[in-house]
Structure formats: C-alpha cells, structure tokens
Write a protein that holds these residues in place. Structure first.
Motif, PDB file in Angstrom:
ATOM      1  N   GLU A  71      49.790  32.994  48.142  1.00  0.00           N
ATOM      2  CA  GLU A  71      50.183  33.723  46.934  1.00  0.00           C
ATOM      3  C   GLU A  71      50.502  32.772  45.783  1.00  0.00           C
ATOM      4  O   GLU A  71      50.245  33.092  44.614  1.00  0.00           O
ATOM      5  CB  GLU A  71      51.372  34.639  47.223  1.00  0.00           C
ATOM      6  N   LEU A  72      51.041  31.605  46.102  1.00  0.00           N
ATOM      7  CA  LEU A  72      51.294  30.609  45.057  1.00  0.00           C
ATOM      8  C   LEU A  72      49.985  30.181  44.404  1.00  0.00           C
ATOM      9  O   LEU A  72      49.873  30.135  43.172  1.00  0.00           O
ATOM     10  CB  LEU A  72      52.001  29.406  45.665  1.00  0.00           C
ATOM     11  N   ALA A  73      48.987  29.873  45.215  1.00  0.00           N
ATOM     12  CA  ALA A  73      47.693  29.465  44.667  1.00  0.00           C
ATOM     13  C   ALA A  73      47.073  30.594  43.843  1.00  0.00           C
ATOM     14  O   ALA A  73      46.552  30.374  42.746  1.00  0.00           O
ATOM     15  CB  ALA A  73      46.750  29.056  45.799  1.00  0.00           C
ATOM     16  N   MET A  74      47.157  31.828  44.347  1.00  0.00           N
ATOM     17  CA  MET A  74      46.583  32.963  43.621  1.00  0.00           C
ATOM     18  C   MET A  74      47.334  33.227  42.313  1.00  0.00           C
ATOM     19  O   MET A  74      46.740  33.619  41.306  1.00  0.00           O
ATOM     20  CB  MET A  74      46.608  34.218  44.494  1.00  0.00           C
TER      21      MET A  74
ATOM     22  N   GLY B 284      39.055  30.724  41.579  1.00  0.00           N
ATOM     23  CA  GLY B 284      39.577  30.874  42.928  1.00  0.00           C
ATOM     24  C   GLY B 284      38.897  30.007  43.966  1.00  0.00           C
ATOM     25  O   GLY B 284      39.298  29.994  45.135  1.00  0.00           O
ATOM     26  N   ASP B 285      37.855  29.273  43.572  1.00  0.00           N
ATOM     27  CA  ASP B 285      37.147  28.398  44.512  1.00  0.00           C
ATOM     28  C   ASP B 285      37.891  27.075  44.584  1.00  0.00           C
ATOM     29  O   ASP B 285      37.463  26.072  44.008  1.00  0.00           O
ATOM     30  CB  ASP B 285      35.700  28.207  44.051  1.00  0.00           C
ATOM     31  N   ASN B 286      39.000  27.062  45.310  1.00  0.00           N
ATOM     32  CA  ASN B 286      39.910  25.931  45.305  1.00  0.00           C
ATOM     33  C   ASN B 286      40.011  25.265  46.666  1.00  0.00           C
ATOM     34  O   ASN B 286      39.681  25.872  47.693  1.00  0.00           O
ATOM     35  CB  ASN B 286      41.300  26.407  44.857  1.00  0.00           C
TER      36      ASN B 286
ATOM     37  N   PRO C 151      45.316  41.397  51.324  1.00  0.00           N
ATOM     38  CA  PRO C 151      45.428  41.764  49.906  1.00  0.00           C
ATOM     39  C   PRO C 151      46.365  40.815  49.158  1.00  0.00           C
ATOM     40  O   PRO C 151      47.358  40.346  49.714  1.00  0.00           O
ATOM     41  CB  PRO C 151      46.016  43.177  49.969  1.00  0.00           C
ATOM     42  N   SER C 152      46.046  40.542  47.908  1.00  0.00           N
ATOM     43  CA  SER C 152      46.911  39.715  47.079  1.00  0.00           C
ATOM     44  C   SER C 152      47.226  40.455  45.780  1.00  0.00           C
ATOM     45  O   SER C 152      46.314  40.912  45.091  1.00  0.00           O
ATOM     46  CB  SER C 152      46.250  38.379  46.734  1.00  0.00           C
ATOM     47  N   PRO C 153      48.500  40.556  45.413  1.00  0.00           N
ATOM     48  CA  PRO C 153      48.861  41.226  44.154  1.00  0.00           C
ATOM     49  C   PRO C 153      48.558  40.390  42.916  1.00  0.00           C
ATOM     50  O   PRO C 153      48.697  40.874  41.798  1.00  0.00           O
ATOM     51  CB  PRO C 153      50.364  41.457  44.302  1.00  0.00           C
ATOM     52  N   PHE C 154      48.134  39.133  43.108  1.00  0.00           N
ATOM     53  CA  PHE C 154      47.812  38.258  41.980  1.00  0.00           C
ATOM     54  C   PHE C 154      46.319  38.167  41.710  1.00  0.00           C
ATOM     55  O   PHE C 154      45.900  37.993  40.567  1.00  0.00           O
ATOM     56  CB  PHE C 154      48.343  36.840  42.226  1.00  0.00           C
ATOM     57  N   TRP C 155      45.494  38.217  42.738  1.00  0.00           N
ATOM     58  CA  TRP C 155      44.070  37.963  42.571  1.00  0.00           C
ATOM     59  C   TRP C 155      43.396  39.138  41.881  1.00  0.00           C
ATOM     60  O   TRP C 155      43.626  40.290  42.225  1.00  0.00           O
ATOM     61  CB  TRP C 155      43.432  37.697  43.930  1.00  0.00           C
ATOM     62  N   THR C 156      42.540  38.850  40.900  1.00  0.00           N
ATOM     63  CA  THR C 156      41.868  39.893  40.125  1.00  0.00           C
ATOM     64  C   THR C 156      40.349  39.817  40.202  1.00  0.00           C
ATOM     65  O   THR C 156      39.664  40.662  39.620  1.00  0.00           O
ATOM     66  CB  THR C 156      42.280  39.810  38.642  1.00  0.00           C
ATOM     67  N   GLY C 157      39.791  38.828  40.884  1.00  0.00           N
ATOM     68  CA  GLY C 157      38.344  38.661  40.929  1.00  0.00           C
ATOM     69  C   GLY C 157      37.723  39.345  42.131  1.00  0.00           C
ATOM     70  O   GLY C 157      38.325  40.201  42.787  1.00  0.00           O
ATOM     71  N   ARG C 158      36.487  38.973  42.433  1.00  0.00           N
ATOM     72  CA  ARG C 158      35.818  39.549  43.589  1.00  0.00           C
ATOM     73  C   ARG C 158      36.484  39.004  44.856  1.00  0.00           C
ATOM     74  O   ARG C 158      37.159  37.960  44.821  1.00  0.00           O
ATOM     75  CB  ARG C 158      34.329  39.190  43.573  1.00  0.00           C
ATOM     76  N   PRO C 159      36.295  39.658  46.013  1.00  0.00           N
ATOM     77  CA  PRO C 159      36.893  39.150  47.244  1.00  0.00           C
ATOM     78  C   PRO C 159      36.463  37.711  47.533  1.00  0.00           C
ATOM     79  O   PRO C 159      35.340  37.301  47.230  1.00  0.00           O
ATOM     80  CB  PRO C 159      36.357  40.105  48.317  1.00  0.00           C
TER      81      PRO C 159
END
Length: 319
Positions: free
Chosen positions: A25-28, A68-70, A206-214
């Motif tokens: 979640e920190l990364a996201m 998100g490609d980290n 699920p992540s409440p921060f991520w907004t992109g594609r899975p």
C-alpha cells in the motif's frame, strides 16, 4: 494489453488476500500521488499529500513511477512495516544484474542515490529505509483503518459476486476494460504484458490507492498476485464510523449514485441531484458499471444510467 492465461486448475485456485499489506500500500500510495487520472476522486488527496510528504520521503519518487511497474523488492508481501523493511534490506545481495540494470535506468542523473543503491552502498540503503519509513508515516499509517475498510469491503463484494455469478464475472469486474477471451483474462490497456499462471493460481488483492489497470506480480511463495483498484478508493472511505453497509462498501457519494439509479437518470441529472461535478459522476458510474451494478446506454446526446439486478440486490441487502 494485459493478458492473463488461466488453466482449469488456476480457475479453481483463485483466492483473496486476507489483509492489506503495508509495504504494498505504501508503494501504491506513492504511485497514486504521481498519477493524474481520476482527478475528481484523488485530486484533493494528492494536493494534501504534496503538503504532508517531507523531503526525507521524496527520494522514493526516483524509484516508484506512476505506471506501477516498479521494482518488486521495495514492496514485499510483509505483514508489518518492520518485517517489510527487513525484507527490503535482505533483498540487496539477492538482486540479479538484470534487476539492478533495469532499476538503475530510473536514476535521474549520474550522481543519483539510485546508482549508489545498486552499487550496494550502505548509506544509500539506509537512505532507502529512511525514505520508506517517512513515507509510511505520512501516507499510510494515519489512514490504515480506512485502508482496511476499503480492502475488506471490496473482498466482501467480490465474494458475493463470485457466489452469484462465478469466477469469470468476478475477475472481469476488476477493471472497466477487462474481458474474457476463452480462458484468457484481457485488459485492453497498454503496455503489453502476458503472463501464464501455469496452475499456480491467483491471489486477488484490492488496493484503495491504485487507479490503473490490474497489475500482476509473481508471489515468491507460489501463486501470482493480481493487484487491482478497490471498489472504494481511499478518498471515498469514511474517516469515521459509517452509517450503513452500503456506505462502507462504496463510499457515501458512490452509494448515493447507485441509490438514485433505481430510476434511470442521465449524467447531468445525477450531477445536479448530488451537487457534484460531471467528471466525478462519470468516474463513479464507470466503476459501478465495471462492477456490474449499473448499465449505461446512449439515447441521442444523453447518457442514461440504471441499476442492474445485481445492483438492486445490493441496495436491498444494504438497507
């Protein structure tokens, strides 16, 4: 396009993560802060993070990018921050030359701390640990209860969706552009990435921060992990006790949109009734549509939305 190839065994081995993970979640959160999409939902949150994030945490922006490609080693599947920081430190001698080269390419200049990090410089690794700790204190720790609320509500909803409509509908609901081609889950968004699960199964997170594609990552202990946007992003979760189950699942505004769609309404009517912007209505209806809760059709210049049977069932069960 993202393409995830399932075997029959994989389809029988799809599970949910049992809790959100602080380092993931920190990364996201750091990624979400740098993105510009879903501004109607995340705009104010991004502005607030920009004021709260101290200089000690900002080196992470060289490492964690908006797509998100980290590097996976900075977001270990650890239960606590302390375990996660230990896992990050332990990863240093295990990283391959290819991993170093790929991550070092992110360095903004020849004197970047990232180049020292890939050179296994102790001070650079200490700087990384300090940056992760500082960022966690600013963007994750104060909101952990709301992160858990979003996570648990999404898992509860997908579990219900799985029971009512099956695994394919459940997985297709993780993104508006997700669809099935045989036993391949496809998400029509760049860049191209193809993964074959090979019978190892899939864990949904699920992540409440991520907004992109899975995003798909390989879990070190076995199954792959599919990280996707939670149905209720962090800015829509309630900072205090919620009034009902529907608000907990969707957030108050999104729940209000669904409630009003018991009768067909246009985007403009929803914006007027709820006193929110047209872009905000569009983002809410897009997510509700992807979850199978509403339908949308065009009638001339008007765009009409209406609740589905599944959405009506959710409204009934949620009071």
């Amino acid at each position: 396009m993202l393409r995830v190839h399932f075997t029959v065994e994989d389809l029988f081995n799809v599970t949910f993560a049992d809790a959100p993970l602080p380092m993931v979640e920190l990364a996201m959160a750091m990624v979400a802060w740098q993105r510009t999409d879903e501004a109607a939902v995340f705009g104010r949150w991004r502005a607030r993070v920009g004021q709260e994030l101290g200089p000690r945490a900002r080196p992470l922006l060289d490492l964690l990018r908006p797509d998100g490609d980290n590097p996976q080693f900075v977001e270990p599947y650890a239960r606590t921050l302390e375990e996660g920081l230990a896992d990050v430190r332990a990863a240093a001698p295990l990283l391959t030359g290819e991993q170093f080269a790929r991550a070092a390419a992110r360095a903004p200049g020849p004197d970047s701390w990232l180049r020292a990090l890939w050179g296994r410089d102790r001070e650079a690794w200490n700087q990384l640990g300090g940056a992760l700790t500082a960022a966690h204190e600013s963007v994750v720790a104060p909101y952990w209860a709301r992160i858990r609320q979003s996570f648990q509500a999404d898992v509860a909803w997908r579990t219900r969706l799985l029971a009512a409509h099956g695994i394919k509908v459940c997985l297709a609901s993780t993104h508006p552009d997700a669809a099935w081609s045989g036993t391949v889950l496809e998400v029509d968004r760049p860049p191209h990435f193809e993964v074959r699960l090979g019978g190892r199964g899939l864990v949904l997170m699920p992540s409440p921060f991520w907004t992109g594609r899975p995003l798909v990552a390989e879990h070190p202990d076995g199954p792959h992990v599919l990280l996707y946007p939670a149905l209720t992003p962090l800015p829509l979760t309630s900072p205090g006790p919620v009034e009902g189950a529907l608000d907990a699942l969707l957030g108050r505004t999104r729940a209000a949109v669904l409630q009003r769609l018991v009768q067909r309404r246009t985007t403009t009517e929803l914006a007027r009734d709820l006193d929110i912007s047209l872009p905000s209505v569009s983002e809410h209806t897009r997510t509700l549509r992807a979850a199978g809760l509403i339908t949308t059709e065009r009638d001339g210049k008007a765009v009409l939305h209406a609740v589905t049977g599944l959405g009506a069932d959710l409204l009934h069960s949620g009071g």
